[in-house]
Design a protein around this motif. Structure first.
Motif, PDB file in Angstrom:
ATOM      1  N   MET A  39       0.815  -1.214   0.000  1.00  0.00           N
ATOM      2  CA  MET A  39       0.000   0.000   0.000  1.00  0.00           C
ATOM      3  C   MET A  39       0.850   1.266   0.000  1.00  0.00           C
ATOM      4  N   SER A  40       2.170   1.110  -0.037  1.00  0.00           N
ATOM      5  CA  SER A  40       3.046   2.278  -0.070  1.00  0.00           C
ATOM      6  C   SER A  40       4.352   1.909  -0.751  1.00  0.00           C
ATOM      7  N   SER A  41       5.056   2.924  -1.226  1.00  0.00           N
ATOM      8  CA  SER A  41       6.342   2.691  -1.872  1.00  0.00           C
ATOM      9  C   SER A  41       7.362   2.142  -0.880  1.00  0.00           C
ATOM     10  N   ASP A  59       0.869   1.508  -9.504  1.00  0.00           N
ATOM     11  CA  ASP A  59       0.189   2.787  -9.675  1.00  0.00           C
ATOM     12  C   ASP A  59       1.274   3.850  -9.868  1.00  0.00           C
ATOM     13  N   ILE A  60       0.963   4.929 -10.551  1.00  0.00           N
ATOM     14  CA  ILE A  60       1.953   5.999 -10.712  1.00  0.00           C
ATOM     15  C   ILE A  60       1.849   7.005  -9.568  1.00  0.00           C
ATOM     16  N   ASN A  66       6.778   8.277  -6.600  1.00  0.00           N
ATOM     17  CA  ASN A  66       5.771   7.784  -7.537  1.00  0.00           C
ATOM     18  C   ASN A  66       6.233   6.507  -8.249  1.00  0.00           C
ATOM     19  N   GLY A  67       5.317   5.939  -9.040  1.00  0.00           N
ATOM     20  CA  GLY A  67       5.593   4.674  -9.694  1.00  0.00           C
ATOM     21  C   GLY A  67       6.751   4.718 -10.666  1.00  0.00           C
ATOM     22  N   ILE A  68       6.969   5.867 -11.303  1.00  0.00           N
ATOM     23  CA  ILE A  68       8.087   6.003 -12.242  1.00  0.00           C
ATOM     24  C   ILE A  68       9.414   5.908 -11.492  1.00  0.00           C
ATOM     25  N   GLU A  69       9.483   6.580 -10.349  1.00  0.00           N
ATOM     26  CA  GLU A  69      10.717   6.535  -9.544  1.00  0.00           C
ATOM     27  C   GLU A  69      10.986   5.116  -9.038  1.00  0.00           C
ATOM     28  N   ILE A  70       9.920   4.423  -8.645  1.00  0.00           N
ATOM     29  CA  ILE A  70      10.077   3.035  -8.206  1.00  0.00           C
ATOM     30  C   ILE A  70      10.567   2.170  -9.368  1.00  0.00           C
ATOM     31  N   ALA A  71       9.985   2.391 -10.544  1.00  0.00           N
ATOM     32  CA  ALA A  71      10.384   1.608 -11.718  1.00  0.00           C
ATOM     33  C   ALA A  71      11.856   1.826 -12.064  1.00  0.00           C
ATOM     34  N   ASP A  72      12.331   3.053 -11.902  1.00  0.00           N
ATOM     35  CA  ASP A  72      13.751   3.328 -12.152  1.00  0.00           C
ATOM     36  C   ASP A  72      14.628   2.498 -11.212  1.00  0.00           C
ATOM     37  N   ASP A  95       7.913   8.401 -20.020  1.00  0.00           N
ATOM     38  CA  ASP A  95       8.693   7.751 -18.975  1.00  0.00           C
ATOM     39  C   ASP A  95       8.521   6.236 -19.043  1.00  0.00           C
ATOM     40  N   ALA A  96       7.293   5.790 -19.276  1.00  0.00           N
ATOM     41  CA  ALA A  96       7.028   4.358 -19.368  1.00  0.00           C
ATOM     42  C   ALA A  96       7.770   3.755 -20.560  1.00  0.00           C
ATOM     43  N   PHE A  97       7.826   4.512 -21.645  1.00  0.00           N
ATOM     44  CA  PHE A  97       8.566   4.078 -22.842  1.00  0.00           C
ATOM     45  C   PHE A  97      10.048   3.946 -22.517  1.00  0.00           C
TER      46      PHE A  97
END
Length: 232
Positions: A39-41, A59-60, A66-72, A95-97
């Motif tokens: 439920m949290s990063s 989720d972003i 946010n989700g982009i930072e987590i994905a990085d 960013d997703a690309f």
């Protein structure tokens, strides 16, 4: 078995994602899933220190991160993990690309879109090869590794991430062999792999190895849509 991490700070959205995953599993019993919900990063990042996940449903708009930072951070740890974004905004396509996300799902998430994302994440394609004669040697080139093909007089230069091959062939003959949908004839002298495009403007298209191609007049919109289609 696929290990799946679902991260969203809204309980309703977490339940919806879990329900969609359960529905997918019912119609795809050949796949099995072990699911952890966060439920949290902070919770997810803590778990990632001990666990590797195959699929991330993120989720972003989560919290301070946010989700982009987590994905990085995921990408720094695991380049092969499959990342699916779930969001109410279309503002993060670029960013997703860049992150090579499997899919970018806009809420409310449609069942068929979710199933498509899971198909991509769970798909194990057999590697197909292109057999070419380069000088005095015959080589097998994994088709998915081809970045682009350029015409140089009677020869065609096939570029991959690590090698190039000069083959005596016509562009049409090569295009007939490169049957995957992500190959695109860019004018009459080159073929590009749409999944290997780094960025595109109205004038220039740049491949992952830095090679630049001119965008033919009137094709920018179509090309952009195709690049997005084959990237998510």
């Amino acid at each position: 078995m696929y290990k799946v991490a679902i991260c969203d700070d809204e309980e309703k959205c977490v339940k919806e994602a879990a329900a969609l995953l359960e529905d997918y599993n019912k119609t795809h019993p050949q796949h099995t899933f072990a699911v952890d919900v966060f439920m949290s990063s902070i919770e997810l990042l803590g778990a990632m220190e001990k666990e590797n996940y195959d699929i991330y449903l993120l989720d972003i708009y989560i919290d301070k991160m946010n989700g982009i930072e987590i994905a990085d951070l995921i990408r720094k740890k695991d380049e092969e993990a499959h990342i699916v974004f779930m969001t109410s905004s279309n503002a993060f396509y670029k960013d997703a690309f860049r992150i090579h996300a499997v899919h970018y799902l806009e809420k409310p998430i449609l069942k068929e879109d979710f199933f498509d994302a899971m198909d991509r994440a769970c798909q194990k394609e057999d590697t197909r090869f292109l057999t070419v004669k380069d000088g005095n040697q015959v080589c097998k080139v994994a088709i998915g590794d081809v970045l682009y093909v350029e015409s140089e007089d009677h020869y065609k230069r096939i570029a991959t991430e690590n090698d190039t091959y000069m083959v005596r062939s016509t562009l049409k003959e090569l295009m007939d062999e490169l049957t995957e949908e992500y190959f695109y004839a860019l004018g009459v002298k080159s073929i590009i792999n749409l999944t290997k495009v780094l960025r595109i403007t109205k004038d220039t298209l740049v491949m992952e190895d830095g090679k630049e191609f001119s965008v033919p007049r009137g094709t920018y919109r179509t090309l952009s849509e195709l690049i997005i289609k084959h990237s998510f």
